[in-house]
Design a protein around this motif. Structure first.
Motif, mmCIF file in Angstrom:
data_model
loop_
_atom_site.group_PDB
_atom_site.id
_atom_site.type_symbol
_atom_site.label_atom_id
_atom_site.label_comp_id
_atom_site.label_asym_id
_atom_site.label_seq_id
_atom_site.Cartn_x
_atom_site.Cartn_y
_atom_site.Cartn_z
ATOM 1 N N ASP A 50 92.517 -0.348 10.962
ATOM 2 C CA ASP A 50 93.728 -1.177 10.869
ATOM 3 C C ASP A 50 94.094 -1.818 12.201
ATOM 4 O OD1 ASP A 50 94.170 -0.496 8.125
ATOM 5 O OD2 ASP A 50 94.912 1.458 8.786
ATOM 6 N N ASN A 89 97.817 8.316 11.209
ATOM 7 C CA ASN A 89 97.943 7.176 10.291
ATOM 8 C C ASN A 89 99.080 6.217 10.652
ATOM 9 O OD1 ASN A 89 100.195 8.615 9.490
ATOM 10 N ND2 ASN A 89 99.460 9.053 7.416
ATOM 11 N N GLN A 90 99.817 6.521 11.725
ATOM 12 C CA GLN A 90 100.879 5.608 12.172
ATOM 13 C C GLN A 90 100.567 4.928 13.505
ATOM 14 O OE1 GLN A 90 104.785 7.442 12.152
ATOM 15 N NE2 GLN A 90 104.414 8.476 10.196
ATOM 16 N N ALA A 133 97.923 2.990 14.539
ATOM 17 C CA ALA A 133 97.471 1.593 14.485
ATOM 18 C C ALA A 133 98.643 0.644 14.248
ATOM 19 C CB ALA A 133 96.408 1.424 13.404
ATOM 20 N N GLN A 134 99.533 1.000 13.322
ATOM 21 C CA GLN A 134 100.694 0.144 13.046
ATOM 22 C C GLN A 134 101.538 -0.034 14.300
ATOM 23 O OE1 GLN A 134 102.874 1.980 9.791
ATOM 24 N NE2 GLN A 134 100.970 2.813 8.968
ATOM 25 N N LYS A 135 101.738 1.079 15.022
ATOM 26 C CA LYS A 135 102.541 1.019 16.235
ATOM 27 C C LYS A 135 101.868 0.142 17.292
ATOM 28 C CE LYS A 135 106.066 2.245 18.786
ATOM 29 N NZ LYS A 135 107.437 1.816 18.429
ATOM 30 N N VAL A 183 99.800 -2.363 16.841
ATOM 31 C CA VAL A 183 99.897 -3.770 16.444
ATOM 32 C C VAL A 183 101.276 -4.317 16.811
ATOM 33 C CG1 VAL A 183 99.949 -5.350 14.462
ATOM 34 C CG2 VAL A 183 98.168 -3.601 14.622
ATOM 35 N N ARG A 184 102.321 -3.512 16.561
ATOM 36 C CA ARG A 184 103.679 -3.970 16.879
ATOM 37 C C ARG A 184 103.878 -4.113 18.397
ATOM 38 N NH1 ARG A 184 105.194 -0.130 12.921
ATOM 39 N NH2 ARG A 184 106.079 1.243 14.535
#
Length: 386
Positions: A215, A371-372, A374-376, A378-379
């Motif tokens: 991700d 699982n958190q 990649a999202q972080k 990207v942000r």
């Protein structure tokens, strides 16, 4: 360190039972060597020394091991075939795959990780080479101890009646008291915009890295991504191939002198430290064959600290699952220079050594489940540094 509280009704303290280790290898020399090493450790016992995967499957109920060191190439039933059968009989068994360092065995070891093995270790081609045997000895014992900590059992220290059979069969990790979990201090994210992502990982790292890069496309496309995973040669070649497939982006073992660019994942090759350095207006890979750092080669700290020389406060570092504390020293320097560090949390880590050391050092802007992360990332790379 644990603290036992005694009440007026009991004066029992606690002690930890030794880890029960099952050694499975068709070589009598290797079996004997590993068994002697284990027997010499105060917190381990040899539960069984077996020649084939079939023997292991047939005897696991009787032996009831916490950890199995499982060879890959064996007669009757090889390690990769025995692996799922062993886990079907004991789902929380820690399995460490052991194999000689060939591409085929490295590929099998990666498959074993996807089937539930906890880790792998390369066996030296000859135990007559003192340095290779000593490295194998050190790494194996450390892996057994660190991975086995998840299933270590605590029993009364007093010589009371033996455990009931049902309790003896239970190998689930004991729940921790809330008092045993210190409150972690998080730093605020630096306001400096990150310009590079550097990642360090060890035990459990291959699985974590492959999940993370899946991700991470928006970051990889715009910024350089450099990874140091504690791994021997050949294994890093295959890991790079897996990272390329998982990310759908180019990924390869870094080459000395090559220019670092966005859009590519650079992986430290096994057996060499990876650093970065200015090369005129460009940034280039600098590999070296120096001594181990933090008992590792490649090590994470050389990558982290060299990134500061190039990008100053624009470094964002991620510390993933792994034994030891590699990455913490470099992480401290990144934070001092104005950069940021994110660590994987304990619950999602195979071993919370490296990320735990960084988190407990108070240098992390976030400690997150795998699982958190990649999202972080990207942000944060998109400008959200809250």
């Amino acid at each position: 360190m644990s603290v036992a509280l005694a009440s007026c009704s009991t004066s029992s303290t606690t002690r930890q039972e030794p880890l029960r280790v099952m050694v499975v290898d068709d070589s009598v020399v290797i079996r004997g060597l590993i068994s002697r090493w284990i027997a010499s450790e105060p917190d381990m016992v040899v539960a069984a020394s077996l020649r084939t995967g079939r023997d292991a499957v047939n005897q696991i109920d009787r032996v009831n091991p916490d950890v199995a060191v499982l060879d890959i190439e064996m007669p009757e039933l090889d390690g990769i075939s025995a692996l799922p059968l062993l886990l079907a009989k004991k789902r929380n068994l820690i399995i460490i795959m052991a194999s000689t360092l060939t591409r085929r065995n490295a590929e099998i070891s990666f498959k074993a990780l996807s089937l539930g093995a906890s880790d792998y270790i390369p066996k030296p081609e000859s135990t007559r080479e003192p340095a290779a045997a000593e490295t194998f000895h050190h790494d194996l014992i450390q892996k057994i101890r660190s991975l086995g900590a998840k299933v270590r059992r605590t029993v009364p220290a007093t010589a009371s009646p033996p455990l009931a059979p049902a309790l003896e069969r239970s190998r689930e990790p004991q729940p921790r008291s809330p008092l045993a979990q210190p409150q972690l201090t998080h730093r605020a994210f630096s306001t400096q915009a990150p310009r590079v992502l550097v990642i360090g990982s060890s035990t459990g790292g291959p699985q974590a890295l492959m999940a993370l890069v899946t991700d991470l496309g928006p970051v990889i496309d715009r910024f350089p991504v450099l990874i140091t995973q504690h791994m021997p040669p050949t294994f890093t070649t295959i890991l790079a191939e897996h990272l390329a497939r998982s990310s759908h982006r180019p990924a390869h073992e870094a080459v000395d002198g090559e220019i670092v660019r966005a859009g590519t994942i650079y992986l430290a090759p096994g057996g060499r430290h990876m650093r970065v350095a200015r090369h005129g207006a460009e940034v280039a890979i600098a590999l070296d064959d120096g001594p181990p750092v933090n008992f590792c080669k490649p090590a994470v700290d050389p990558l982290f600290t060299s990134a500061i020389d190039v990008w100053q406060g624009g470094v964002l570092a991620v510390v993933l699952t792994g034994m030891g504390s590699d990455g913490t020293r470099g992480g401290k320097e990144i934070v001092a220079a104005g950069g940021n560090v994110i660590a994987q949390d304990e619950a999602s880590s195979v071993v919370w050594g490296m990320p735990g050391a960084a988190a407990n050092a108070g240098i992390c802007a976030a400690v997150l489940p795998l699982n958190q992360i990649a999202q972080k990332l990207v942000r944060v790379f998109s400008g959200d540094r809250s």
